[in-house]
Motif scaffolding. Structure first.
Motif, mmCIF file in Angstrom:
data_model
loop_
_atom_site.group_PDB
_atom_site.id
_atom_site.type_symbol
_atom_site.label_atom_id
_atom_site.label_comp_id
_atom_site.label_asym_id
_atom_site.label_seq_id
_atom_site.Cartn_x
_atom_site.Cartn_y
_atom_site.Cartn_z
ATOM 1 N N VAL A 319 0.852 -1.186 0.000
ATOM 2 C CA VAL A 319 0.000 0.000 0.000
ATOM 3 C C VAL A 319 0.891 1.241 0.000
ATOM 4 N N ASP A 320 0.670 2.090 -0.976
ATOM 5 C CA ASP A 320 1.444 3.336 -1.075
ATOM 6 C C ASP A 320 0.768 4.482 -0.329
ATOM 7 N N ALA A 321 -0.561 4.521 -0.322
ATOM 8 C CA ALA A 321 -1.252 5.647 0.316
ATOM 9 C C ALA A 321 -2.665 5.232 0.713
ATOM 10 N N VAL A 322 -3.146 5.834 1.799
ATOM 11 C CA VAL A 322 -4.524 5.657 2.264
ATOM 12 C C VAL A 322 -5.109 7.049 2.455
ATOM 13 N N PRO A 381 -15.450 10.832 6.150
ATOM 14 C CA PRO A 381 -16.146 10.499 4.889
ATOM 15 C C PRO A 381 -16.337 8.995 4.795
ATOM 16 N N ASN A 382 -17.315 8.588 4.003
ATOM 17 C CA ASN A 382 -17.595 7.160 3.897
ATOM 18 C C ASN A 382 -16.961 6.527 2.659
ATOM 19 N N LEU A 383 -16.133 7.301 1.946
ATOM 20 C CA LEU A 383 -15.438 6.785 0.763
ATOM 21 C C LEU A 383 -13.946 6.968 0.969
ATOM 22 N N VAL A 384 -13.194 5.885 0.890
ATOM 23 C CA VAL A 384 -11.741 5.960 1.051
ATOM 24 C C VAL A 384 -11.077 5.436 -0.215
ATOM 25 N N GLU A 385 -9.889 5.920 -0.447
ATOM 26 C CA GLU A 385 -9.102 5.478 -1.611
ATOM 27 C C GLU A 385 -7.778 4.948 -1.113
#
Length: 400
Positions: A319-322, A381-385
């Motif tokens: 994983v590079d970023a959350v 927020p309810n959307l994560v990338e």
């Protein structure tokens, strides 16, 4: 800061205040009852077991909680059997307290100085002659059910009558004499014996009877020991050794003042002048119970910042970023559900696909783990990338 401390108390209101006052009186009565019936250790043990049970429920120790629930069902029956006499006394006090006080206030006659001197002089003479005696002076409590046998007398209190009743040739000299108001109501009465060997020590049967009665009611007992020629007072389950006649007279006068006080405009202050420790304990427990059981049952909302966790990836990917790394989660539940809540009890775990590139996941109940007594309200927020990339390969170290 002061306002934040006072804020919870503003929620009590008038009905809550009455609730706390009533529970304080009930708990205080239980504390006094436990001391007078030697049930303090049993009560302490039950409170400890109850505390362990609450902790087991809070930390989801289901097996421990289930066993304790069965234990409480058995112990309740056992306590009723073991303390049936004490429980009967407790409920009698609650039922007849008001009526009893009104009747006794009308009936009670304060002993005059002359009658106190009769008791002091007679008991001092009996002690000097080493003649055993046991005199019971009635207080405010009803003590009829604690007395056995005896003969009705109804004679006026006098030195001659007392000495004749305790004469060794009298058939009733081994029993107790009951003094009610300024009369000798009964003689040759049998009293319940105390089993408190720590307080009794090497004292005899008369002392055991005096202690036993004063453990059950507010009467005062005066004991003359025929072996030692001494005078002892028992009141509220405690012994006081008398050194001189003046001390006995003072104790008798104080006793009658306590059970039959004069009409005093400041009489309302009397309940606040004794047993401060027990009353503060009762008040503290009542306030704590109100906040846990009443205020704690009200619906509350709480928002926590929870970090995003994710599933493991196969070798070669990382994983590079959350974005974002934390989300704000709002829960609904009764207030006491949040008292011991810990942030590590709430988890958000996102399953990842084994492929490179950004992965967008909409959060919901499927990705969350939290205590069952809470209800999920919102996730913001309810959307994560989550961006998945190729893991850096480790460069092998050259051999020396």
């Amino acid at each position: 800061m002061l306002q934040s401390l006072l804020l919870p108390f503003k929620e009590i209101g008038f009905s809550g205040f009455l609730d706390i006052i009533f529970m304080t009186l009930l708990i205080y009565t239980l504390l006094v009852w436990s001391k007078r019936t030697r049930a303090a250790f049993v009560l302490t043990g039950i409170l400890i077991v109850a505390g362990v049970y609450l902790l087991a429920r809070q930390f989801s120790l289901n097996l421990t909680a289930a066993i304790f629930e069965q234990f409480f069902a058995v112990i309740l029956i056992a306590l009723v059997v073991i303390f049936q006499g004490e429980l009967r006394y407790f409920f009698e006090r609650i039922a007849v307290w008001s009526l009893n006080r009104r009747i006794l206030r009308k009936e009670m006659v304060r002993l005059t100085r002359e009658e106190v001197e009769i008791l002091v002089r007679t008991l001092t003479d009996l002690a000097r002659d080493r003649t055993g005696a046991l005199v019971v002076i009635r207080g405010s409590d009803m003590m009829v059910r604690h007395l056995e046998g005896g003969q009705e007398c109804g004679g006026r209190l006098s030195e001659a009558l007392l000495k004749s009743l305790f004469d060794s040739h009298s058939i009733g000299h081994d029993g107790a004499v009951v003094v009610k108001e300024n009369l000798i109501s009964k003689f040759s009465v049998q009293l319940p014996l105390s089993k408190n060997m720590k307080k009794l020590g090497n004292r005899g049967t008369r002392h055991a009877a005096a202690l036993g009665l004063t453990e059950l009611c507010d009467a005062l007992c005066v004991v003359v020991s025929e072996e030692r020629g001494t005078i002892s007072i028992t009141r509220n389950g405690e012994f006081t050794e008398i050194d001189k006649p003046e001390q006995l007279a003072q104790i008798l006068e104080e006793f009658y003042r306590d059970i039959n006080p004069k009409n005093d405009p400041k009489e309302w202050e009397r309940p606040f002048q004794k047993n401060w420790r027990d009353k503060l304990i009762a008040l503290s427990l009542s306030v704590a119970l109100w906040f846990v059981l009443v205020n704690g049952s009200k619906t509350a909302y709480r928002t926590l910042s929870i970090p995003i966790e994710y599933s493991d990836l196969p070798a070669g990917l990382e994983v590079d970023a959350v974005l974002p790394q934390n989300v704000d989660v709002t829960f609904r539940g009764v207030r006491r559900s949040f008292y011991f809540i810990r942030q590590n009890q709430i988890e958000i775990s996102v399953p990842l696909k084994p492929e490179k590139g950004p992965q967008r996941v909409r959060l919901g109940l499927g990705q969350m783990s939290f205590p069952k007594n809470l209800v999920l309200e919102t996730i913001e927020p309810n959307l994560v990338e989550i961006v998945v990339g190729e893991a850096e390969k480790e460069t092998p170290k050259p051999d020396n």
